[in-house]
Design a protein around this motif. Structure first.
Motif, PDB file in Angstrom:
ATOM      1  N   VAL A 120      32.105 -50.079  -9.809  1.00  0.00           N
ATOM      2  CA  VAL A 120      32.241 -49.548  -8.452  1.00  0.00           C
ATOM      3  C   VAL A 120      32.747 -48.117  -8.580  1.00  0.00           C
ATOM      4  CG1 VAL A 120      32.734 -51.799  -7.419  1.00  0.00           C
ATOM      5  CG2 VAL A 120      34.618 -50.345  -8.155  1.00  0.00           C
ATOM      6  N   THR A 121      32.644 -47.364  -7.497  1.00  0.00           N
ATOM      7  CA  THR A 121      33.199 -46.011  -7.470  1.00  0.00           C
ATOM      8  C   THR A 121      34.399 -46.015  -6.549  1.00  0.00           C
ATOM      9  OG1 THR A 121      31.024 -45.006  -7.847  1.00  0.00           O
ATOM     10  CG2 THR A 121      32.754 -43.597  -6.924  1.00  0.00           C
ATOM     11  N   LEU A 122      35.586 -45.864  -7.121  1.00  0.00           N
ATOM     12  CA  LEU A 122      36.810 -45.781  -6.329  1.00  0.00           C
ATOM     13  C   LEU A 122      37.085 -44.316  -6.034  1.00  0.00           C
ATOM     14  CD1 LEU A 122      39.045 -48.435  -8.161  1.00  0.00           C
ATOM     15  CD2 LEU A 122      37.572 -48.737  -6.155  1.00  0.00           C
ATOM     16  N   GLN A 123      36.987 -43.967  -4.777  1.00  0.00           N
ATOM     17  CA  GLN A 123      37.189 -42.579  -4.349  1.00  0.00           C
ATOM     18  C   GLN A 123      38.571 -42.470  -3.706  1.00  0.00           C
ATOM     19  OE1 GLN A 123      33.880 -40.848  -2.226  1.00  0.00           O
ATOM     20  NE2 GLN A 123      35.198 -39.414  -1.150  1.00  0.00           N
ATOM     21  N   TYR A 124      39.454 -41.681  -4.337  1.00  0.00           N
ATOM     22  CA  TYR A 124      40.860 -41.673  -3.933  1.00  0.00           C
ATOM     23  C   TYR A 124      41.154 -40.621  -2.877  1.00  0.00           C
ATOM     24  CZ  TYR A 124      41.508 -44.862  -7.768  1.00  0.00           C
ATOM     25  OH  TYR A 124      41.418 -45.954  -8.593  1.00  0.00           O
ATOM     26  N   VAL A 125      42.028 -41.024  -1.946  1.00  0.00           N
ATOM     27  CA  VAL A 125      42.483 -40.125  -0.877  1.00  0.00           C
ATOM     28  C   VAL A 125      44.003 -40.233  -0.790  1.00  0.00           C
ATOM     29  CG1 VAL A 125      40.311 -40.322   0.384  1.00  0.00           C
ATOM     30  CG2 VAL A 125      42.181 -41.908   0.893  1.00  0.00           C
ATOM     31  N   GLY A 126      44.592 -39.370   0.050  1.00  0.00           N
ATOM     32  CA  GLY A 126      46.035 -39.245   0.045  1.00  0.00           C
ATOM     33  C   GLY A 126      46.810 -40.317   0.774  1.00  0.00           C
ATOM     34  N   SER A 127      46.188 -41.015   1.731  1.00  0.00           N
ATOM     35  CA  SER A 127      46.895 -42.027   2.505  1.00  0.00           C
ATOM     36  C   SER A 127      45.882 -42.986   3.112  1.00  0.00           C
ATOM     37  CB  SER A 127      47.720 -41.381   3.619  1.00  0.00           C
ATOM     38  OG  SER A 127      46.864 -40.822   4.604  1.00  0.00           O
ATOM     39  N   SER A 128      46.374 -44.121   3.585  1.00  0.00           N
ATOM     40  CA  SER A 128      45.489 -45.080   4.236  1.00  0.00           C
ATOM     41  C   SER A 128      44.937 -44.519   5.538  1.00  0.00           C
ATOM     42  CB  SER A 128      46.239 -46.387   4.493  1.00  0.00           C
ATOM     43  OG  SER A 128      46.586 -47.001   3.268  1.00  0.00           O
ATOM     44  N   THR A 129      45.731 -43.717   6.239  1.00  0.00           N
ATOM     45  CA  THR A 129      45.245 -43.069   7.466  1.00  0.00           C
ATOM     46  C   THR A 129      44.070 -42.155   7.160  1.00  0.00           C
ATOM     47  OG1 THR A 129      47.441 -43.182   8.490  1.00  0.00           O
ATOM     48  CG2 THR A 129      45.885 -41.560   9.378  1.00  0.00           C
ATOM     49  N   GLU A 130      44.203 -41.385   6.081  1.00  0.00           N
ATOM     50  CA  GLU A 130      43.104 -40.503   5.692  1.00  0.00           C
ATOM     51  C   GLU A 130      41.873 -41.306   5.305  1.00  0.00           C
ATOM     52  OE1 GLU A 130      42.068 -36.975   2.415  1.00  0.00           O
ATOM     53  OE2 GLU A 130      44.069 -37.882   2.470  1.00  0.00           O
ATOM     54  N   ALA A 131      42.074 -42.404   4.577  1.00  0.00           N
ATOM     55  CA  ALA A 131      40.945 -43.256   4.188  1.00  0.00           C
ATOM     56  C   ALA A 131      40.220 -43.772   5.430  1.00  0.00           C
ATOM     57  CB  ALA A 131      41.438 -44.416   3.335  1.00  0.00           C
ATOM     58  N   ALA A 132      40.987 -44.212   6.432  1.00  0.00           N
ATOM     59  CA  ALA A 132      40.381 -44.726   7.657  1.00  0.00           C
ATOM     60  C   ALA A 132      39.597 -43.638   8.388  1.00  0.00           C
ATOM     61  CB  ALA A 132      41.469 -45.306   8.565  1.00  0.00           C
ATOM     62  N   GLN A 133      40.182 -42.451   8.494  1.00  0.00           N
ATOM     63  CA  GLN A 133      39.519 -41.361   9.206  1.00  0.00           C
ATOM     64  C   GLN A 133      38.230 -40.946   8.509  1.00  0.00           C
ATOM     65  OE1 GLN A 133      42.765 -38.569   9.270  1.00  0.00           O
ATOM     66  NE2 GLN A 133      43.557 -39.331  11.217  1.00  0.00           N
ATOM     67  N   LEU A 134      38.281 -40.822   7.193  1.00  0.00           N
ATOM     68  CA  LEU A 134      37.088 -40.437   6.439  1.00  0.00           C
ATOM     69  C   LEU A 134      36.012 -41.514   6.535  1.00  0.00           C
ATOM     70  CD1 LEU A 134      38.728 -38.869   3.253  1.00  0.00           C
ATOM     71  CD2 LEU A 134      37.500 -37.660   5.069  1.00  0.00           C
ATOM     72  N   PHE A 135      36.425 -42.768   6.481  1.00  0.00           N
ATOM     73  CA  PHE A 135      35.459 -43.858   6.567  1.00  0.00           C
ATOM     74  C   PHE A 135      34.772 -43.871   7.928  1.00  0.00           C
ATOM     75  CE2 PHE A 135      34.583 -48.511   7.137  1.00  0.00           C
ATOM     76  CZ  PHE A 135      33.562 -48.578   6.197  1.00  0.00           C
ATOM     77  N   LEU A 136      35.539 -43.701   8.984  1.00  0.00           N
ATOM     78  CA  LEU A 136      34.961 -43.651  10.332  1.00  0.00           C
ATOM     79  C   LEU A 136      34.019 -42.454  10.504  1.00  0.00           C
ATOM     80  CD1 LEU A 136      38.156 -44.648  12.306  1.00  0.00           C
ATOM     81  CD2 LEU A 136      35.980 -45.897  12.387  1.00  0.00           C
ATOM     82  N   ALA A 137      34.279 -41.391   9.718  1.00  0.00           N
ATOM     83  CA  ALA A 137      33.428 -40.196   9.790  1.00  0.00           C
ATOM     84  C   ALA A 137      32.179 -40.324   8.928  1.00  0.00           C
ATOM     85  CB  ALA A 137      34.230 -38.971   9.355  1.00  0.00           C
TER      86      ALA A 137
END
Length: 341
Positions: free
Chosen positions: A172-189
């Motif tokens: 799998v490709t684990l793409q790291y971000v700074g926080s869970s909030t950021e992960a949620a925002q990027l995913f929704l985008a």
């Protein structure tokens, strides 16, 4: 796998930790008994995790039941694992909620702390925009947004993938971000195929996706997948209350009262979800309905560390199979586990 130099550096400062800042908890009805016969503190500060379990702590503070123990009772939320570790090592955080493995790691590296209880038994989910993804087995070849590399939730995702027989760095490709909030925002985008989100970020994403008519769903309960792959009931002793030894030695009655208060407060949260959502909203910077709807998804069950020891050691041993350094080289010693066995 892990680069622990930053944690090692923090631990080197443990011997130089400043004297305790007055810190602490709140409890419920039985706190009056704990307050009798001991000096009232000017200030108690309880430090919570940036996730739904802090709703329990918000209830503790709001109840006012520990007023006999302190003139002022406060709740502060730490924002990153590094901030939490630095605060604990320095003595600025004395009663705090944190991932259990992180507490064990600090203990093994010389930071004088003990695990008081487990609050949550699994609150991590994989959100997917692909409707065919329904099981952990379906994520091979996908890109997953994950916060806090080498910390939760990254470690738990890696643990479950390894149990499945997948290589987290190749299959799998684990793409790291700074926080869970950021992960949620990027995913929704539109970024990534999936996002590994704890509560309440998973519920917030679900609600916003429904509002915007995005094809996003709660695809995998990571805790359930872990239980299925290990042959155990669904439950990861993921996070709980811990205490610095110096505070525990000075105020054992307060620590006991806080644990009992957590038990009572958890019952209140489970039976008053709307009110609990309102309590947690300001702390977690989310609308109250989001916090309230997240409560059923974080497996709230308060158990003392001594009573949860077998589950904790199984979880710790699984993490050490990936790398012993995750726990600081060993399982924590007997004294790590507070409470009746």
């Amino acid at each position: 796998m892990r680069d622990l130099r930053r944690r090692d550096a923090l631990t080197l400062f443990a011997a130089l930790s400043a004297a305790l800042l007055a810190a602490g908890p709140t409890g419920l009805a039985r706190a009056d008994e704990a307050g009798r016969g001991q000096q009232k503190l000017a200030r108690l500060v309880l430090h919570g995790v940036p996730a739904t379990p802090s709703v329990v702590l918000a209830r503790l503070v709001e109840s006012g039941a520990l007023a006999p123990l302190a003139d002022t009772v406060e709740l502060a939320i730490w924002r990153t694992p590094d901030q939490m570790r630095a605060g604990v090592v320095s003595g600025a955080m004395t009663l705090f909620v944190a991932p259990t493995y992180s507490c064990a790691n600090m203990r093994n590296r010389g930071v004088p702390i003990r695990q008081v209880n487990v609050l949550t038994w699994g609150l991590l989910y994989l959100m997917s925009r692909d409707q065919t993804v329904r099981r952990i087995e379906d994520i091979a070849g996908k890109t997953v947004l994950v916060a806090f590399r080498n910390d939760a939730p990254d470690l738990i995702v890696r643990l479950v993938l390894r149990r499945l027989g997948l290589d987290p760095d190749r299959d799998v490709t684990l793409q790291y971000v700074g926080s869970s909030t950021e992960a949620a925002q990027l995913f929704l985008a539109g970024r990534g195929d999936l996002a590994a989100l704890p509560e309440p970020a998973a519920t917030a994403t679900e609600i916003r996706a429904a509002k915007e008519k995005l094809p996003i769903h709660r695809a995998v309960d990571v805790t359930e997948a872990y239980g299925r792959l290990t042959g155990r009931p669904a439950g990861i002793p993921q996070a709980g209350l811990a205490v610095r030894d110096d505070f525990l030695q000075a105020h054992p009655e307060i620590v006991a009262a806080v644990h009992r208060g957590c038990v009572d407060s958890a019952h209140w949260v489970a039976t008053h979800m709307s009110e609990a959502g309102a309590l947690g909203a300001a702390r977690l910077n989310l609308p109250a309905p989001v916090v309230a709807r997240s409560i059923p998804h974080f497996r709230l069950n308060v158990v003392s560390a001594a009573e949860a020891r077998l589950d904790l050691e199984r979880y710790f041993s699984d993490l050490m199979e990936m790398s012993p350094a995750i726990l600081g080289g060993n399982l924590p010693d007997d004294a790590f586990y507070w409470g009746p066995g």
